[in-house]
Design a protein around this motif. Sequence first.
Motif, PDB file in Angstrom:
ATOM      1  N   VAL A 220       1.766  10.041 -13.812  1.00  0.00           N
ATOM      2  CA  VAL A 220       1.711   8.589 -14.020  1.00  0.00           C
ATOM      3  C   VAL A 220       0.252   8.168 -14.232  1.00  0.00           C
ATOM      4  O   VAL A 220      -0.067   7.376 -15.120  1.00  0.00           O
ATOM      5  CB  VAL A 220       2.326   7.852 -12.805  1.00  0.00           C
ATOM      6  CG1 VAL A 220       2.058   6.374 -12.879  1.00  0.00           C
ATOM      7  CG2 VAL A 220       3.820   8.117 -12.723  1.00  0.00           C
TER       8      VAL A 220
ATOM      9  N   GLY B 219       4.551  -0.358 -16.404  1.00  0.00           N
ATOM     10  CA  GLY B 219       4.864   1.058 -16.177  1.00  0.00           C
ATOM     11  C   GLY B 219       3.694   2.001 -16.386  1.00  0.00           C
ATOM     12  O   GLY B 219       3.841   3.212 -16.265  1.00  0.00           O
ATOM     13  N   CYS B 220       2.488   1.465 -16.683  1.00  0.00           N
ATOM     14  CA  CYS B 220       1.359   2.366 -16.964  1.00  0.00           C
ATOM     15  C   CYS B 220       0.695   2.873 -15.691  1.00  0.00           C
ATOM     16  O   CYS B 220      -0.176   3.736 -15.749  1.00  0.00           O
ATOM     17  CB  CYS B 220       0.340   1.696 -17.879  1.00  0.00           C
ATOM     18  SG  CYS B 220      -0.595   0.384 -17.093  1.00  0.00           S
ATOM     19  N   GLY B 221       1.097   2.366 -14.527  1.00  0.00           N
ATOM     20  CA  GLY B 221       0.573   2.924 -13.280  1.00  0.00           C
ATOM     21  C   GLY B 221      -0.389   2.027 -12.513  1.00  0.00           C
ATOM     22  O   GLY B 221      -1.043   2.466 -11.562  1.00  0.00           O
ATOM     23  N   LYS B 222      -0.456   0.734 -12.862  1.00  0.00           N
ATOM     24  CA  LYS B 222      -1.405  -0.171 -12.193  1.00  0.00           C
ATOM     25  C   LYS B 222      -1.068  -0.323 -10.706  1.00  0.00           C
ATOM     26  O   LYS B 222      -1.947  -0.221  -9.842  1.00  0.00           O
ATOM     27  CB  LYS B 222      -1.402  -1.548 -12.885  1.00  0.00           C
ATOM     28  CG  LYS B 222      -1.683  -1.483 -14.372  1.00  0.00           C
ATOM     29  CD  LYS B 222      -1.607  -2.845 -15.046  1.00  0.00           C
ATOM     30  CE  LYS B 222      -0.256  -3.545 -15.028  1.00  0.00           C
ATOM     31  NZ  LYS B 222       0.820  -2.898 -15.798  1.00  0.00           N
ATOM     32  N   SER B 223       0.214  -0.568 -10.415  1.00  0.00           N
ATOM     33  CA  SER B 223       0.605  -0.734  -9.001  1.00  0.00           C
ATOM     34  C   SER B 223       0.438   0.582  -8.246  1.00  0.00           C
ATOM     35  O   SER B 223       0.033   0.584  -7.079  1.00  0.00           O
ATOM     36  CB  SER B 223       2.058  -1.203  -8.900  1.00  0.00           C
ATOM     37  OG  SER B 223       2.190  -2.471  -9.497  1.00  0.00           O
ATOM     38  N   THR B 224       0.733   1.686  -8.914  1.00  0.00           N
ATOM     39  CA  THR B 224       0.561   2.996  -8.275  1.00  0.00           C
ATOM     40  C   THR B 224      -0.907   3.179  -7.873  1.00  0.00           C
ATOM     41  O   THR B 224      -1.202   3.615  -6.754  1.00  0.00           O
ATOM     42  CB  THR B 224       0.992   4.118  -9.255  1.00  0.00           C
ATOM     43  OG1 THR B 224       2.322   3.837  -9.693  1.00  0.00           O
ATOM     44  CG2 THR B 224       0.936   5.469  -8.599  1.00  0.00           C
TER      45      THR B 224
ATOM     46  N   TYR C 236       4.850  11.220  -9.210  1.00  0.00           N
ATOM     47  CA  TYR C 236       5.728  10.854  -8.086  1.00  0.00           C
ATOM     48  C   TYR C 236       6.510  12.051  -7.531  1.00  0.00           C
ATOM     49  O   TYR C 236       7.200  11.916  -6.534  1.00  0.00           O
ATOM     50  CB  TYR C 236       6.671   9.722  -8.484  1.00  0.00           C
ATOM     51  CG  TYR C 236       6.014   8.364  -8.331  1.00  0.00           C
ATOM     52  CD1 TYR C 236       5.995   7.730  -7.093  1.00  0.00           C
ATOM     53  CD2 TYR C 236       5.383   7.744  -9.394  1.00  0.00           C
ATOM     54  CE1 TYR C 236       5.378   6.503  -6.930  1.00  0.00           C
ATOM     55  CE2 TYR C 236       4.762   6.508  -9.246  1.00  0.00           C
ATOM     56  CZ  TYR C 236       4.768   5.897  -8.005  1.00  0.00           C
ATOM     57  OH  TYR C 236       4.152   4.688  -7.846  1.00  0.00           O
TER      58      TYR C 236
END
Length: 245
Positions: A19, A40-45, A12
């Motif tokens: 991430v 928080g593992c980055g799925k949405s990212t 980020y």
Amino acid sequence: MKLQVEHVNYAYGPDLPCVLKDISFSVREGEFISLLGPSGCGKSTLLNILAGIRDDYEGTIRIDGNRVTGISSHFAYMPQNDLLLSWRTILDNICLYSEIHHKKKETLPRARQLMEQFGLQGCEGKYPNELSGGMRQRAAFLRTALCEADIYLLDEPFGALDVITRGEMQDWLKDLCRSLHKTILLVTHDTDEAIYLSDRILVFGRTGEGIRDEVAVMETSRDREWLFRQSSLRSQIHGLISAGG
Ligand SMILES: Nc1ncnc2c1ncn2[C@@H]1O[C@H](COP(=O)(O)OP(=O)(O)O)[C@@H](O)[C@H]1O
Ligand SMILES: [Mg+2]
């Protein structure tokens, strides 16, 4: 329409930790893939990157071999936050994309039929702030489902729903994927949802760890009883998620 994600890295900011680290996978046309992993593992990212909302990543995304950048009409995205437009009625929210593409009139009967099927009858003229969380989520889901895209990116679409509605929407999504041959990437933290719906489950590690492994689900004729019996798949996945301490 084949999707390839190749060596995607993302942070980020220049001084912030990675991430997503070396994320690579490919998805066949009509395949149903779930992304499963700790918060928080980055799925949405990752879905934001695929949807073209974040383009400052390293790596390559291809559709049928061609590199895609920015927002592409190949993808329909339902973000984790429903993003219903507060000044439009529920029906106008659901028909948003068809309106943009001048096809609202043709879409209206199907939109009304789906609203009825998913318990939103009578909500056509209401505004998002008049609906419960579960109703908003169903409306956001229908808005995405009515997009004419090849690949659907769904970020925890059923999280706010009660068990019965959730089950009905899962069945409907399963049929949508099978009958219309749509390609689906579903983010979920519900292992049973992933097993019930997916052809393959990509299991993520902690933030920045990347994809730990993938699990294929072979059975084609699934029902709730079949799901109930999948204890070995369930423990395989839980083992993967908790691996590495
Ligand atoms: N806008 C942002 N700025 C900085 N860090 C962020 C931002 N959005 C998410 N993160 C961080 O990136 C990591 C991955 O977030 P996210 O993709 O939302 O995870 P998931 O969807 O798997 O729960 C988390 O550690 C989160 O705190
Ligand atoms: Mg998320």
